[in-house]
Design a protein around this motif. Structure first.
Motif, PDB file in Angstrom:
ATOM      1  N   VAL A  70      43.037  41.058  49.869  1.00  0.00           N
ATOM      2  CA  VAL A  70      42.427  42.358  49.642  1.00  0.00           C
ATOM      3  C   VAL A  70      41.042  42.381  50.315  1.00  0.00           C
ATOM      4  O   VAL A  70      40.353  41.360  50.325  1.00  0.00           O
ATOM      5  CB  VAL A  70      42.356  42.626  48.100  1.00  0.00           C
ATOM      6  N   PRO A  71      40.646  43.502  50.925  1.00  0.00           N
ATOM      7  CA  PRO A  71      39.315  43.542  51.528  1.00  0.00           C
ATOM      8  C   PRO A  71      38.231  43.402  50.454  1.00  0.00           C
ATOM      9  O   PRO A  71      38.312  44.089  49.438  1.00  0.00           O
ATOM     10  CB  PRO A  71      39.241  44.929  52.182  1.00  0.00           C
ATOM     11  N   PHE A  72      37.294  42.501  50.647  1.00  0.00           N
ATOM     12  CA  PHE A  72      36.275  42.293  49.601  1.00  0.00           C
ATOM     13  C   PHE A  72      34.902  42.032  50.207  1.00  0.00           C
ATOM     14  O   PHE A  72      34.777  41.609  51.362  1.00  0.00           O
ATOM     15  CB  PHE A  72      36.687  41.124  48.694  1.00  0.00           C
ATOM     16  N   PHE A 114      41.282  34.729  38.789  1.00  0.00           N
ATOM     17  CA  PHE A 114      40.918  34.686  37.373  1.00  0.00           C
ATOM     18  C   PHE A 114      41.216  33.297  36.787  1.00  0.00           C
ATOM     19  O   PHE A 114      41.922  32.491  37.396  1.00  0.00           O
ATOM     20  CB  PHE A 114      41.728  35.729  36.588  1.00  0.00           C
ATOM     21  N   VAL A 142      48.573  43.792  46.081  1.00  0.00           N
ATOM     22  CA  VAL A 142      47.166  44.208  46.191  1.00  0.00           C
ATOM     23  C   VAL A 142      46.793  44.583  47.624  1.00  0.00           C
ATOM     24  O   VAL A 142      45.711  45.114  47.874  1.00  0.00           O
ATOM     25  CB  VAL A 142      46.213  43.082  45.704  1.00  0.00           C
ATOM     26  N   ALA A 143      47.699  44.275  48.558  1.00  0.00           N
ATOM     27  CA  ALA A 143      47.348  44.440  49.976  1.00  0.00           C
ATOM     28  C   ALA A 143      47.854  45.761  50.534  1.00  0.00           C
ATOM     29  O   ALA A 143      48.697  46.425  49.935  1.00  0.00           O
ATOM     30  CB  ALA A 143      47.941  43.284  50.769  1.00  0.00           C
ATOM     31  N   ARG A 169      51.820  51.844  42.413  1.00  0.00           N
ATOM     32  CA  ARG A 169      52.193  50.420  42.442  1.00  0.00           C
ATOM     33  C   ARG A 169      52.025  49.795  41.058  1.00  0.00           C
ATOM     34  O   ARG A 169      52.803  48.934  40.652  1.00  0.00           O
ATOM     35  CB  ARG A 169      51.293  49.665  43.423  1.00  0.00           C
ATOM     36  N   LEU A 208      35.393  44.053  45.177  1.00  0.00           N
ATOM     37  CA  LEU A 208      35.552  42.741  44.546  1.00  0.00           C
ATOM     38  C   LEU A 208      36.937  42.170  44.803  1.00  0.00           C
ATOM     39  O   LEU A 208      37.903  42.903  45.006  1.00  0.00           O
ATOM     40  CB  LEU A 208      35.388  42.856  43.035  1.00  0.00           C
ATOM     41  N   SER A 209      36.984  40.854  44.766  1.00  0.00           N
ATOM     42  CA  SER A 209      38.269  40.185  44.692  1.00  0.00           C
ATOM     43  C   SER A 209      38.063  38.974  43.796  1.00  0.00           C
ATOM     44  O   SER A 209      36.934  38.486  43.667  1.00  0.00           O
ATOM     45  CB  SER A 209      38.753  39.756  46.071  1.00  0.00           C
ATOM     46  N   ALA A 210      39.127  38.513  43.183  1.00  0.00           N
ATOM     47  CA  ALA A 210      38.918  37.441  42.204  1.00  0.00           C
ATOM     48  C   ALA A 210      40.145  36.563  42.028  1.00  0.00           C
ATOM     49  O   ALA A 210      41.276  37.007  42.184  1.00  0.00           O
ATOM     50  CB  ALA A 210      38.549  38.066  40.860  1.00  0.00           C
ATOM     51  N   VAL A 257      40.546  45.274  38.998  1.00  0.00           N
ATOM     52  CA  VAL A 257      39.695  44.519  39.934  1.00  0.00           C
ATOM     53  C   VAL A 257      40.201  44.672  41.371  1.00  0.00           C
ATOM     54  O   VAL A 257      39.421  44.859  42.303  1.00  0.00           O
ATOM     55  CB  VAL A 257      39.628  43.030  39.516  1.00  0.00           C
ATOM     56  N   PHE A 258      41.524  44.621  41.547  1.00  0.00           N
ATOM     57  CA  PHE A 258      42.092  44.705  42.896  1.00  0.00           C
ATOM     58  C   PHE A 258      42.321  46.145  43.366  1.00  0.00           C
ATOM     59  O   PHE A 258      42.888  46.354  44.432  1.00  0.00           O
ATOM     60  CB  PHE A 258      43.416  43.925  42.966  1.00  0.00           C
ATOM     61  N   ARG A 259      41.923  47.087  42.548  1.00  0.00           N
ATOM     62  CA  ARG A 259      42.025  48.511  42.916  1.00  0.00           C
ATOM     63  C   ARG A 259      43.465  48.873  43.326  1.00  0.00           C
ATOM     64  O   ARG A 259      43.711  49.523  44.347  1.00  0.00           O
ATOM     65  CB  ARG A 259      41.048  48.856  44.055  1.00  0.00           C
ATOM     66  N   ILE A 260      44.422  48.416  42.537  1.00  0.00           N
ATOM     67  CA  ILE A 260      45.843  48.689  42.832  1.00  0.00           C
ATOM     68  C   ILE A 260      46.136  50.167  42.573  1.00  0.00           C
ATOM     69  O   ILE A 260      45.811  50.679  41.498  1.00  0.00           O
ATOM     70  CB  ILE A 260      46.772  47.801  41.964  1.00  0.00           C
ATOM     71  N   PRO A 261      46.730  50.874  43.544  1.00  0.00           N
ATOM     72  CA  PRO A 261      47.032  52.299  43.336  1.00  0.00           C
ATOM     73  C   PRO A 261      47.987  52.513  42.158  1.00  0.00           C
ATOM     74  O   PRO A 261      48.793  51.628  41.854  1.00  0.00           O
ATOM     75  CB  PRO A 261      47.701  52.730  44.641  1.00  0.00           C
ATOM     76  N   ARG A 317      46.524  35.785  46.832  1.00  0.00           N
ATOM     77  CA  ARG A 317      46.391  37.207  46.489  1.00  0.00           C
ATOM     78  C   ARG A 317      44.943  37.666  46.621  1.00  0.00           C
ATOM     79  O   ARG A 317      44.663  38.740  47.164  1.00  0.00           O
ATOM     80  CB  ARG A 317      46.882  37.429  45.055  1.00  0.00           C
ATOM     81  N   ALA A 318      44.019  36.826  46.142  1.00  0.00           N
ATOM     82  CA  ALA A 318      42.596  37.201  46.190  1.00  0.00           C
ATOM     83  C   ALA A 318      42.100  37.343  47.628  1.00  0.00           C
ATOM     84  O   ALA A 318      41.131  38.059  47.880  1.00  0.00           O
ATOM     85  CB  ALA A 318      41.772  36.158  45.449  1.00  0.00           C
TER      86      ALA A 318
END
Lengths: 204, 253
Positions: A141-143, A75, A93-94, B164, A71-73, B157-161, A137-138
């Protein structure tokens, strides 16, 4: 293969303190399609998205097809780390690489955030600038599914068009689910309106 | 404008110090016996008499080291256990009685008990640890609990490690709590550490020197050692807070 898969929602129910927000909601999303949700404030759109994102649990009903989906969002609130710069927020997030950094800088530049703005703490940026950082930002990230919850509020028409063009490029056949109050965004996003919350629009 | 205001404030602070020094001087003159109440000048003379001796610096060094060890150990354990407690309420429930006990029990009780369990040289480390840990643990836990839930949802949601997430979300949230608690805890560490030294009498410490001054009725030296303890506490507090501020700035850069 992924384009034929579906997310199926059956009889979704959610209530807060006895107040029903979602009541027997059914929906089907085909992966790779673009969808828009409209409805008056408080009709349960954000609650529905929060359940989809796994941030809340439904009281009843089922959601199939979300497993293993990335997912990516964007908000409803920007949700940026106030002590970080615009660029740092995007890179948070990347994946860490120079190519990612260049891509982030390019995206921010395209949405009108110059070098000076990119290196500023986000809490020093205007609301519109923060919103653009949240959009970029959204996209970093791979989504498989991109969720937009009133992602363009506070943006002028030209910036909104730039943001939608950028999202359009990044989607590349992936699924979009956008909540909006502005019907003019539907054709821009090339999204089909899902009648999930239409009753509330008609009643409202 | 700002510098004038700062200067004005500093001047007021200085005047307040001078006022109390004058009161002290007058009181010492009124008492008339240095053995009961030495004057500020006599205290200063005693301090200058002590300072050139190697034993003076050895005592300051050993006391500083012991208290610093206790503080650092408490800080590390407070961060670790508060992190565990924020993730698992059972840990917090288990630790709460210990934290309350450490907060409420008089230092002297701990010192006397600890003397049975360990050599007196370890006493200041243990006692300053006991005084600092509850303060820092409570602050870190509060900081973690006050972390913006919206940012935590975003991270999910962004699966941040985790590393981080700690750096970008938790550390900025915990920092203000830790900073102000560290300021209070440093003072506590010094007070309790020296008290432990006075009771336990570990060799070559400020506390032992204070005790000896009391036994030998060299009150001016007792005042001088007290002044040393106060000064060392202020310097240590400034250094630690400066390091914390520096660490926070470097983190952001």
């Amino acid at each position: 293969m992924i384009g034929k898969m579906q997310i199926t929602i059956r009889q979704l129910e959610k209530s807060y303190a006895g107040q029903s927000v979602l009541c027997g909601l059914d929906a089907t999303f085909t992966l790779g399609e673009r969808y828009a949700l409209m409805g008056r404030s408080g009709c349960g759109k954000t609650t529905f998205l929060r359940i989809l994102m796994g941030l809340e649990r439904q009281d009843a009903g089922s959601i199939d097809g979300m497993q293993n989906l990335r997912l990516s969002a964007v908000f409803q609130q920007v949700r940026l780390c106030p002590s970080l710069t615009a660029l740092e927020n995007v890179l948070l997030v990347a994946e860490k690489s120079s190519a990612t950094k260049q891509r982030a800088e390019l995206f921010l530049e395209r949405l009108g955030l110059d070098d000076f703005a990119r290196k500023k703490r986000v809490d020093k940026l205007s609301g519109g600038q923060q919103q653009r950082v949240a959009i970029v930002r959204a996209l970093m990230v791979p989504f498989d599914l991109l969720i937009l919850d009133e992602a363009f509020k506070g943006l002028d028409e030209s910036t909104r068009a730039d943001a939608i063009a950028l999202i359009d490029e990044c989607l590349q056949g992936r699924t979009l689910l956008a909540v909006t109050h502005d019907a003019a965004e539907l054709p821009l996003l090339k999204a089909q309106l899902l009648p999930l919350f239409q009753k509330s629009v008609e009643n409202g | 404008m700002i510098s004038t205001m700062v200067l004005h404030k500093r001047l007021k602070q200085l005047l307040a110090v001078v006022f109390w020094l004058v009161i002290w001087q007058l009181a010492a003159q009124r008492v008339g016996y240095a053995i009961l109440l030495p004057s500020p000048l006599q205290t200063l003379q005693a301090l200058f008499r002590l300072m050139p001796t190697p034993n003076f610096w050895l005592r300051v060094g050993i006391s500083l080291l012991g208290i610093a060890q206790g503080f650092l150990l408490a800080a590390l354990l407070a961060v670790l256990l508060a992190s565990c407690a924020s993730a698992c309420e059972a840990v917090n429930v288990l630790l709460q009685p210990l934290v309350l006990l450490a907060k409420a029990t008089p230092v002297a009780s701990f010192v006397i008990l600890a003397l049975i369990w360990m050599p007196s040289a370890k006493l200041p480390i243990f006692i300053s640890f006991l005084m600092v840990f509850p303060v820092l643990y409570t602050a870190v836990l509060q900081g973690i609990r006050q972390t913006d839930p919206q940012l935590l949802e975003m991270a999910k949601v962004f699966r941040i490690p985790l590393h981080r997430k700690i750096k970008a979300i938790y550390l900025p949230a915990v920092y203000p709590y830790f900073y102000s608690a560290a300021s209070v805890a440093l003072g506590l560490a010094w007070k309790s550490g020296i008290a432990a030294e006075v009771i336990g009498l570990p060799r070559n410490t400020v506390g032992e020197a204070l005790y000896q001054a009391k036994v030998l009725l060299t009150t001016d030296e007792m005042f001088a050692w007290t002044a040393v303890a106060v000064l060392a506490s202020v310097v240590a507090e400034r250094v630690v807070l400066w390091l914390l501020a520096l660490g926070n700035r470097t983190e952001k850069e």
